[in-house]
Design a protein around this motif. Sequence first.
Motif, short mmCIF file in Angstrom:
data_model
loop_
_atom_site.label_atom_id
_atom_site.label_comp_id
_atom_site.label_asym_id
_atom_site.label_seq_id
_atom_site.Cartn_x
_atom_site.Cartn_y
_atom_site.Cartn_z
N SER A 150 0.83 -1.20 0.00
CA SER A 150 0.00 0.00 0.00
C SER A 150 0.86 1.26 0.00
O SER A 150 0.37 2.35 -0.28
N GLN A 151 2.18 1.11 0.31
CA GLN A 151 3.10 2.23 0.28
C GLN A 151 4.38 1.81 -0.42
O GLN A 151 4.93 0.75 -0.14
N LYS A 171 -2.66 -1.83 -5.79
CA LYS A 171 -3.37 -1.46 -4.57
C LYS A 171 -2.67 -0.33 -3.80
O LYS A 171 -3.10 0.03 -2.71
N LYS A 173 -1.56 2.94 -2.14
CA LYS A 173 -2.21 4.17 -1.72
C LYS A 173 -1.22 5.33 -1.60
O LYS A 173 -1.62 6.49 -1.67
N TYR A 174 0.06 4.98 -1.41
CA TYR A 174 1.11 6.00 -1.26
C TYR A 174 2.29 5.63 -2.15
O TYR A 174 2.78 4.51 -2.10
N ASN A 194 -6.12 3.12 -6.89
CA ASN A 194 -6.28 3.30 -5.45
C ASN A 194 -5.29 4.30 -4.86
O ASN A 194 -5.30 4.54 -3.65
N LEU A 195 -4.44 4.87 -5.71
CA LEU A 195 -3.43 5.80 -5.22
C LEU A 195 -4.09 7.06 -4.66
O LEU A 195 -4.93 7.68 -5.30
N ARG A 196 -3.66 7.43 -3.44
CA ARG A 196 -4.23 8.61 -2.79
C ARG A 196 -3.18 9.69 -2.53
O ARG A 196 -3.51 10.87 -2.47
#
Length: 390
Positions: A150-151, A171, A173-174, A194-196
């Motif tokens: 996720s990172q 997947k 996010k960071y 899904n990248l935020r």
Amino acid sequence: MVKQDFLLLPVEIVHRIFDYCDAETLLFSIRCISKYLCAIVEIYDRFALNWRYTSKLDEQYISHLIQPEKVVSLSFFGYEKIQDMLDIDINQFTRLRSLTFIHINGIELDKLFSTMTINSLISMSIDLCHISNVQTLIPSSSQFNNLSLSQFALHEVNKGIRWIMSPSIDKLKYLQIDICSYNEYVIILYHLPNLRILRIKNFTMNESTLNLNVQFYSSLKSLLITNSLITSVQLESLVKLTPKLQYLMIKNDKLRKFDSMFDGLFWEQLIRNQLTLLDKLDFFFCTSSYNDQINDLRSIVLPFQTPFWMTKTCCSVTCTFLIELCQIWLYTTPKITPNLEISVRCEISSMDELHHFISGPMHIGYNTKANQVCIGRFYLNVNINNKLLH
């Protein structure tokens, strides 16, 4: 305020405090204070091992004291440490959540992923070295594709790295990277739904890519560009793909032309038209004071004093003239400026009408009465010899 004895705190709270301590502190200091603290350290199971300055003797001692399943974070720095890492079975760290490599090359990276079967990783940071233009950014090993990160942070030396989007990173996010072109930026946003949060250090963009017809929008929430002389036209091209952006940071310490990035009207129109959901804006720009376009600091700050900035945004803007450097800085507050130890400067904020003369480190603001003098107006004039007069 009620004082709470540290030894009376619940073990869970003490372990939360331990999360902010390195392994050496826990094992060589806290563990030796008392039998009670020794027992609490013994049952702690979220160790972060950072093999950077640790000697081999200490590493062996730490490895003897900590069971592999109690380690959740591993960091390796430099050639020798990474070679030592390749000699151990990294799969014994069954609860590993974070993995960091500093100065690892592609061959070593492929060797690692060819044997790694850990599927608990959620965060990875890689500082690549000795990269050729034909190497890929993401290792092609099937083991890497089984991760659920996720990172992900990538710091590389050379340019020209080819992006390969694998199932392991869809997947994310960071994402943090050092070098990114506009084409790669588009690919990242397209392949990472899904990248935020996206953090870019050096952003490059050719004029030929400005008019690319891109037909999608990203759900990115935060965009941070920390070391790039990006123009207003380039910025508009970037944010048109991110209508859901809530945080934007543009920062560069290099001198740039006095352009529309210093113009509050440009920023107001950009936020109104393309960034309607923006909650926070941070920027820092600097230019030379030897500029016929700049007469006084107030003229720069004035466009940031409209009702839009006073009511619609949660930031104030400060313009600073650094006398010794002959530079003008424009930035949002709280400050994200370079930390100069000694600086004689004149500041004016969008929140008031006064010029504040200050002497001292940059982190000292004009609310410190002892080091400032206030005046109503301050003009910048450049004479025929380009020497600053005031």
